[in-house]
Scaffold this motif. Structure first.
Motif, PDB file in Angstrom:
ATOM      1  N   GLU A 155       0.932  -1.181  -0.173  1.00 46.89           N
ATOM      2  CA  GLU A 155      -0.200   0.111  -0.141  1.00 46.89           C
ATOM      3  C   GLU A 155       0.852   1.390   0.059  1.00 46.89           C
ATOM      4  O   GLU A 155       0.648   2.325  -0.607  1.00 46.89           O
ATOM      5  N   SER A 175       2.071   1.481  -3.499  1.00 49.96           N
ATOM      6  CA  SER A 175       0.747   1.313  -4.563  1.00 49.96           C
ATOM      7  C   SER A 175       1.502   0.080  -5.431  1.00 49.96           C
ATOM      8  O   SER A 175       1.197   0.399  -6.555  1.00 49.96           O
ATOM      9  N   CYS A 176       2.110  -0.795  -4.990  1.00 48.62           N
ATOM     10  CA  CYS A 176       2.724  -1.636  -5.646  1.00 48.62           C
ATOM     11  C   CYS A 176       2.230  -3.199  -5.590  1.00 48.62           C
ATOM     12  O   CYS A 176       2.841  -4.262  -5.811  1.00 48.62           O
TER      13      CYS A 176
END
Length: 377
Positions: A165, A168-169
């Motif tokens: 998170e 954002s991967c």
């Protein structure tokens, strides 16, 4: 029917024994090897010659012995016979460290490359790694692998980001990097990476709760000398335990998580450096001292809860560890004693033995360890 050991296996076993002995003792003579391993001189001479010719070991000066006559030749491993690289992936930069077979730094570099889950980013990072390798004059065949420390949980095979998170991967595959590099690659959770560094410098360590007090909070449970991943890959994710009702919102979407109280992001003001903050703390300047006391009180509260569950040593690591001192440990212990129903000794609170570059170095070490294990019996 029990299988017999072949001459080739005996030969390989002897070579492994000799290499491990030299590795562990740093510098030895043939007499040392013969005495401690109980091997014949011809066996030792043959194996030393073969390993020296192969580049694994080298002659290293001479050693004084108790025998009359000339000094004995010393032998040592070639530390950079094989090398591993650790890469820490952060929001705005990457950090790289190359280490030798002793886990010692060969070179370090940081580059400003803002994270993007895009092909252009992966190419840029890999180009930076290759340039770093070339700057250090490291040949491709020397490199065992590249470990990428990430602010996220990984699958057991370290090939995919299970939960990412912060960057954002989530779902990112290691192939995004490995297709641009001619070396084995893997991901590793940054808190696990820091704990691996701690295990490396403290081989006697068997059980501990490692707290990575960095820009983001992380933790790792060390049990019987290994890091416990957990059934679903999210063991020790204490950063998402809720300590306060309401409060700041965590990147997980909830409020009052340990992350919002115990990360360096929670401690420092925007654009404030840890050096400036702790200069104020150590000079007992009121705003800084009060903020630090609040942080340590929250940390004591968290450690007390965790210690009631897992009665073991607690190690404070991560970027913050290098700024902590014995005075802080005393404060934490007093706070915990006030909270716990038990008479707690102070011996379970420790500052990391490797407070600097632990995440980046730790990302490189699994490849080194695998190589050394492959040479073991």
């Amino acid at each position: 029917m029990k299988k017999s050991i072949t001459p080739n296996q005996i030969k390989q076993n002897n070579r492994s024994l000799i290499y491990q002995y030299i590795y562990e003792n740093r510098k030895v003579s043939q007499q040392d090897i013969a005495y401690d391993l109980r091997l014949s001189r011809p066996t030792i001479t043959t194996n030393l010659s073969a390993m020296e010719e192969g580049g694994l070991i080298r002659k290293d000066g001479q050693i004084d012995t108790e025998f009359v006559g000339r000094k004995a030749s010393g032998y040592a491993i070639v530390p950079d016979y094989r090398v591993s690289v650790g890469v820490e992936i952060l929001k705005d930069e990457i950090k790289m460290i190359a280490v030798d077979l002793y886990g010692e730094k060969i070179g370090r570099k940081a580059e400003t490359i803002p994270f993007q889950n895009e092909e252009s980013y992966f190419r840029a990072v890999c180009s930076g790694i290759l340039a770093f390798k070339n700057d250090l004059s490291i040949a491709d065949e020397q490199i065992l692998g590249i470990g990428f420390a990430v602010q996220g949980l990984t699958t057991p095979d370290r090939k995919t980001i299970l939960y990412g998170e912060i960057l954002s991967c989530t779902g990112l595959s290691i192939e995004a990097f490995s297709e641009h590099l001619p070396f084995p690659c893997c991901f590793i959770h940054d808190a696990d990476s820091a704990a691996i560094s701690e295990l490396w410098v403290s081989p006697e360590l068997t059980d501990a709760f490692y707290l990575s007090l960095s820009k983001h909070l992380g933790a790792a449970i060390i049990s019987r000398g290994v890091i416990l991943p957990g059934k679903h890959g999210h063991s020790a994710t204490i950063e998402h335990m809720q300590m306060r009702a309401g409060g700041k919102r965590c990147y997980c979407g909830r409020q009052g998580c340990m992350e919002t109280l115990l990360s360096m992001t929670a401690l420092l003001d925007t654009d404030e450096t840890p050096e400036a903050f702790f200069e104020g703390v150590r000079h007992n300047e009121t705003p800084y001292a009060e903020r630090w006391e609040t942080y340590l009180t929250n940390l004591a509260d968290a450690v007390n809860m965790l210690h009631l569950i897992f009665d073991t040593d607690f190690i404070f690591g991560g970027y913050l560890a290098q700024y902590m001192c014995e005075q802080d440990i005393l404060f934490l212990h007093e706070k915990i004693r006030d909270m716990t129903p038990f008479s707690e000794e102070r011996d379970f609170l420790r500052i990391s033995k490797m407070p600097r570059h632990n995440i980046t170095v730790g990302a490189a070490l699994p490849f080194i360890q695998s190589f050394l294990d492959s040479l073991s019996l």
